[in-house]
Design an enzyme around this catalytic site. Structure first.
Site, short mmCIF file in Angstrom:
data_model
loop_
_atom_site.label_atom_id
_atom_site.label_comp_id
_atom_site.label_asym_id
_atom_site.label_seq_id
_atom_site.Cartn_x
_atom_site.Cartn_y
_atom_site.Cartn_z
N HIS A 146 -1.59 -7.85 -6.33
CA HIS A 146 -1.07 -8.73 -5.30
C HIS A 146 -1.32 -10.13 -5.83
O HIS A 146 -2.26 -10.36 -6.59
CB HIS A 146 -1.83 -8.58 -3.98
N ASP A 173 -4.83 -11.05 -5.32
CA ASP A 173 -5.84 -10.32 -6.11
C ASP A 173 -6.20 -11.16 -7.34
O ASP A 173 -7.32 -11.18 -7.79
CB ASP A 173 -5.26 -8.98 -6.60
N GLU A 224 10.19 -2.28 -3.13
CA GLU A 224 9.48 -1.04 -2.81
C GLU A 224 9.81 -0.62 -1.38
O GLU A 224 9.24 -1.14 -0.41
CB GLU A 224 7.97 -1.21 -2.96
C1 XLS Z 1 2.52 -0.26 -0.28
C2 XLS Z 1 2.47 -1.22 -1.39
C3 XLS Z 1 1.17 -1.87 -1.44
C4 XLS Z 1 0.97 -2.79 -2.57
C5 XLS Z 1 2.16 -3.39 -3.24
O1 XLS Z 1 2.52 0.95 -0.53
O2 XLS Z 1 2.61 -0.54 -2.63
O3 XLS Z 1 0.19 -0.83 -1.53
O4 XLS Z 1 0.24 -3.71 -1.94
O5 XLS Z 1 2.65 -4.38 -2.44
MG MG Z 2 2.82 1.38 -2.67
#
Ligand code: XLS
Ligand code: MG
Length: 342
Positions: free
Chosen positions: A49, A52, A174
């Site tokens: 992130h 992070d 995602e």
């Molecule tokens: C949710 C996402 C999260 C990560 C990536 O599944 O993958 O876990 O923070 O944004």
């Molecule tokens: Mg994920």
């Protein structure tokens, strides 16, 4: 062409075990101690992130953010690790309570796009061009709170703003159908690919497919992966498992449904996943009951993937093709199940 498999995870996958119903059960592991674990666990890349890499980044100027990210890059280099991607965290700040890109408040939408630009700056400093967009709060608790067409157009506008900000970054959306929202606006791979094809630079928008997210949408992860592969859009994955339609469990890969996991390893291998630099990303959490140091969910997921890959590669393709040609799918079914039971 067979796949080439290298593994990554995010530092949030080594966690303290708190859940909505109870406090942490394990001590926090400092980021630099986590970095030292990657190579030991045979992982080669770190997912990030934005915060992070640069904690409390909202308090820092863009130049300070880049300077801190460069220091993290130096740590990665010392550990012989790559940064796989950077994901803007658009789900904790008060300005993202009602979503970021789709917030009804234009000031919040501007914050989300500005934060995304900082995430791109961090990605450049860490040496990766891949941005993952998990659109956590781009959705609604009740439909009438937002206009779904306007919301889709606002997400597209945000993607375009990122593509225009940096000509080199690629964006992997995602998808996830819900949680934390009641309904999310980009619930499946198809929605994400459609959005990318409508963007200002379609060749720079792909997907990150998470096993559990596909399962929560009532879909098969390997079919989602095959669909994305057919478009050349599968740029990373989040392998894990999920036991039914409930909160996102981020369970160890293959720990619920071996056949479903087998088919994910098989489709990736069948289409040369990894040959263009893609990583096998995990997004897994240790059981709250697990004592520290809780890392077996990571090594188990990697081992289960490699074992299922070996099963897939051990199968007689000649025998399978003969059964398919004869349309003897019952025999084929038994062949697969027996191979998984060996
Ligand atoms: C949710 C996402 C999260 C990560 C990536 O599944 O993958 O876990 O923070 O944004
Ligand atoms: Mg994920």
């Amino acid at each position: 062409m067979r796949g080439v498999f290298r593994f990554s995870f995010g530092p949030w996958n080594i966690h303290e075990g708190a859940d909505p119903f109870g406090p942490r059960v394990r001590e926090s592991v400092p980021f630099n101690r986590k970095l030292a674990l990657y190579r030991k666990l045979e992982f080669g890349a770190v997912q990030f992130h934005d915060d992070d890499a640069v904690p409390d980044m909202n308090k820092l100027s863009p130049s300070r953010i880049v300077a801190q990210a460069k220091a993290v890059k130096a740590s990665l280099d010392r550990h012989g690790l790559a940064a796989e991607f950077v994901a803007p965290r658009l789900w904790e700040d008060p300005r993202t309570i009602d979503g970021g890109y789709t917030s009804n408040d234009p000031r919040c939408r501007r914050y989300a796009i500005e934060r995304s630009r900082r995430a791109i700056d961090i990605a450049n400093a860490l040496g990766t061009e891949l941005i993952v967009l998990w659109l956590a709060r781009e959705g609604t608790y009740i439909r009438e709170a937002k206009d779904s067409r306007v919301a889709a157009e606002r997400i597209l506008a945000a993607v375009n703003a990122m593509l225009n900000y940096d000509p080199n970054i690629r964006i992997a959306i995602e998808p996830k159908p819900n949680e934390p929202m009641d309904h999310a606006y980009i619930p499946t791979t198809g929605h994400a690919i459609a959005l990318g094809l409508a963007s200002a630079d379609p060749k720079r928008v792909g997907v990150n497919i998470e096993s559990a997210h596909a399962i929560l949408a009532g879909l098969d992860p390997s079919d989602e992966m095959g669909f994305a592969l057919s478009f050349g859009k599968l740029w990373t994955v989040h392998l894990n498992d999920q036991n039914g339609l409930k909160f996102d469990q981020d369970k160890t890969f293959g720990s619920v449904d071996l056949r479903r996991a087998f088919n994910q390893a098989r489709i990736l291998d069948a289409h040369g996943y990894g040959r263009h630099g893609e990583w096998v990303g995990l997004d897994v959490k240790a059981m709250r009951a697990q004592k520290a140091p809780a890392t077996k969910h990571l090594s188990n997921s990697r081992e289960i993937f490699l074992r299922l890959l070996a099963v897939s590669r051990s199968l007689s393709e000649r025998k399978m093709q003969a059964l398919i040609a004869a349309r003897d799918y019952e025999e084929l079914d038994l062949y697969i199940v027996k191979s998984l039971m060996k």
